[in-house]
Design a protein around this motif. Structure first.
Motif, PDB file in Angstrom:
ATOM      1  N   MET A  34       1.072  -1.004  -0.131  1.00 54.70           N
ATOM      2  CA  MET A  34       0.094  -0.056  -0.015  1.00 54.70           C
ATOM      3  C   MET A  34       0.895   1.222  -0.169  1.00 54.70           C
ATOM      4  O   MET A  34       2.029   1.195   0.292  1.00 54.70           O
ATOM      5  N   ASN A  35       0.447   2.463  -0.332  1.00 58.36           N
ATOM      6  CA  ASN A  35       0.818   3.672  -0.519  1.00 58.36           C
ATOM      7  C   ASN A  35      -0.217   4.614   0.051  1.00 58.36           C
ATOM      8  O   ASN A  35      -1.224   4.295   0.169  1.00 58.36           O
ATOM      9  N   PRO A  36       0.084   5.903   0.379  1.00 56.47           N
ATOM     10  CA  PRO A  36      -0.942   6.836   0.735  1.00 56.47           C
ATOM     11  C   PRO A  36      -2.217   6.704  -0.016  1.00 56.47           C
ATOM     12  O   PRO A  36      -3.237   6.983   0.607  1.00 56.47           O
ATOM     13  N   THR A  37      -1.923   6.885  -1.207  1.00 62.24           N
ATOM     14  CA  THR A  37      -2.976   7.107  -1.903  1.00 62.24           C
ATOM     15  C   THR A  37      -4.076   5.808  -2.190  1.00 62.24           C
ATOM     16  O   THR A  37      -5.201   6.142  -1.891  1.00 62.24           O
ATOM     17  N   LEU A  38      -3.377   4.594  -2.005  1.00 68.44           N
ATOM     18  CA  LEU A  38      -4.095   3.414  -1.898  1.00 68.44           C
ATOM     19  C   LEU A  38      -4.892   3.187  -0.447  1.00 68.44           C
ATOM     20  O   LEU A  38      -5.989   2.708  -0.404  1.00 68.44           O
ATOM     21  N   ASP A  39      -4.069   3.703   0.539  1.00 66.20           N
ATOM     22  CA  ASP A  39      -4.539   3.811   1.814  1.00 66.20           C
ATOM     23  C   ASP A  39      -5.714   4.491   1.820  1.00 66.20           C
ATOM     24  O   ASP A  39      -6.900   4.055   2.320  1.00 66.20           O
TER      25      ASP A  39
END
Ligand SMILES: Cc1cc2nc3c(=O)[nH]c(=O)nc-3n(C[C@H](O)[C@H](O)[C@H](O)COP(=O)(O)O)c2cc1C
Length: 256
Positions: free
Chosen positions: A1-6
């Motif tokens: 995950m990355n912040p956008t996907l989070d």
């Protein structure tokens, strides 16, 4: 995950209600600006967003209260006025134009949802507008008679109950087709029926299905929520009003 996907995976709709806490003007501006970054057909941005802050007005027009309501409208009026200004005629008000403008509009709305969530602001997308007299919505929001159609409202704010979980989703393979479309087979259909029946999957409309009366969630859904289809049905009530509005707005031409 990355912040956008989070952020995307943390999306949820707020059904219970929003507190009185207001979204700041700065955050609202960030959300609105992000919304306009969505892709749009022929670089027209065929939408307008009407921001409503008065909670009583929201309730009357949409049926929900929140910090702000953003009413996303398919909109070719700007284009028509620009054309007129330059002495041209503009002719994109037809059903294909309507679908295209609808896509522009909902892409902007969903982008707003994601931007808001990234700022800790929750939301509810609702078509409550279409459960109201559309004439009232048009009049109250000052929408032009032609080339503008209110499509969807986005309620923004902070939830009364912060523990609300997101709805579940069908398994990705149930909605993705590779190369060509394929109907689900009986075993797959039975799997989906069972998935809807499993409360832990949170696939259905929460809390409405009475398990004592219906074997499956989808029995309730098709019989009670949707109602039996009437093969001879003619448009009445809100459906008729919706169709009439589409004709009046110029997006739909009645058969000649
Ligand atoms: C077009 C549209 C209309 C919706 N209208 C309503 C509504 O009127 N009331 C409501 O409570 N939720 C409404 N929702 C939210 C859905 O119920 C919600 O997205 C779904 O149950 C999944 O839950 P989640 O978003 O929390 O994952 C709407 C969503 C969409 C896309």
């Amino acid at each position: 995950m990355n912040p956008t996907l989070d952020t995307i995976h943390s999306l949820r709709s707020i059904h219970g209600g929003f507190t009185d806490r207001k979204v700041t003007e700065e955050d609202l501006a960030t959300v609105l600006t992000a919304a306009t970054r969505a892709a749009n057909s022929s670089a027209r941005q065929a939408y307008s967003i009407v921001v409503v802050q008065d909670t009583d007005r929201m309730d009357t027009l949409i049926g929900y209260r929140a910090s702000h309501a953003l009413v996303f409208c398919a909109d070719f009026r700007r284009q028509a006025l620009l054309a007129e200004r330059l002495g041209h005629r503009f002719s994109n008000d037809d059903v294909i134009g309507f679908v295209t403008a609808t896509v522009d509009t909902v892409l902007a709305a969903q982008t707003a949802v994601i931007a808001a969530r990234s700022l800790g602001i929750d939301s509810l997308i609702t078509n409550g507008l279409h459960r109201r007299p559309l004439d009232l919505v048009h009049r109250e929001l000052g929408l032009p008679e032609t080339s503008v159609f209110p499509l969807i409202a986005l309620m923004l704010g902070y939830p009364e109950d912060d523990d609300q979980p997101a709805g579940g989703r069908l398994p990705v393979e149930a909605v993705v087709h590779r190369e060509t479309y394929r109907d689900p087979d009986d075993a797959e259909l039975d799997g989906l029926v069972a998935a809807y029946d499993d409360p832990a999957r949170r696939l259905g409309l929460s809390g409405l299905w009475d398990r004592r009366e219906f074997t499956h969630y989808l029995d309730w859904f098709f019989l009670q929520w949707c109602g039996e289809p009437d093969p001879d049905r003619v448009p009445t009530g809100t459906v008729k009003e919706f169709q009439d509005r589409l004709v009046r707005s110029g997006f739909w031409w009645p058969e000649r």
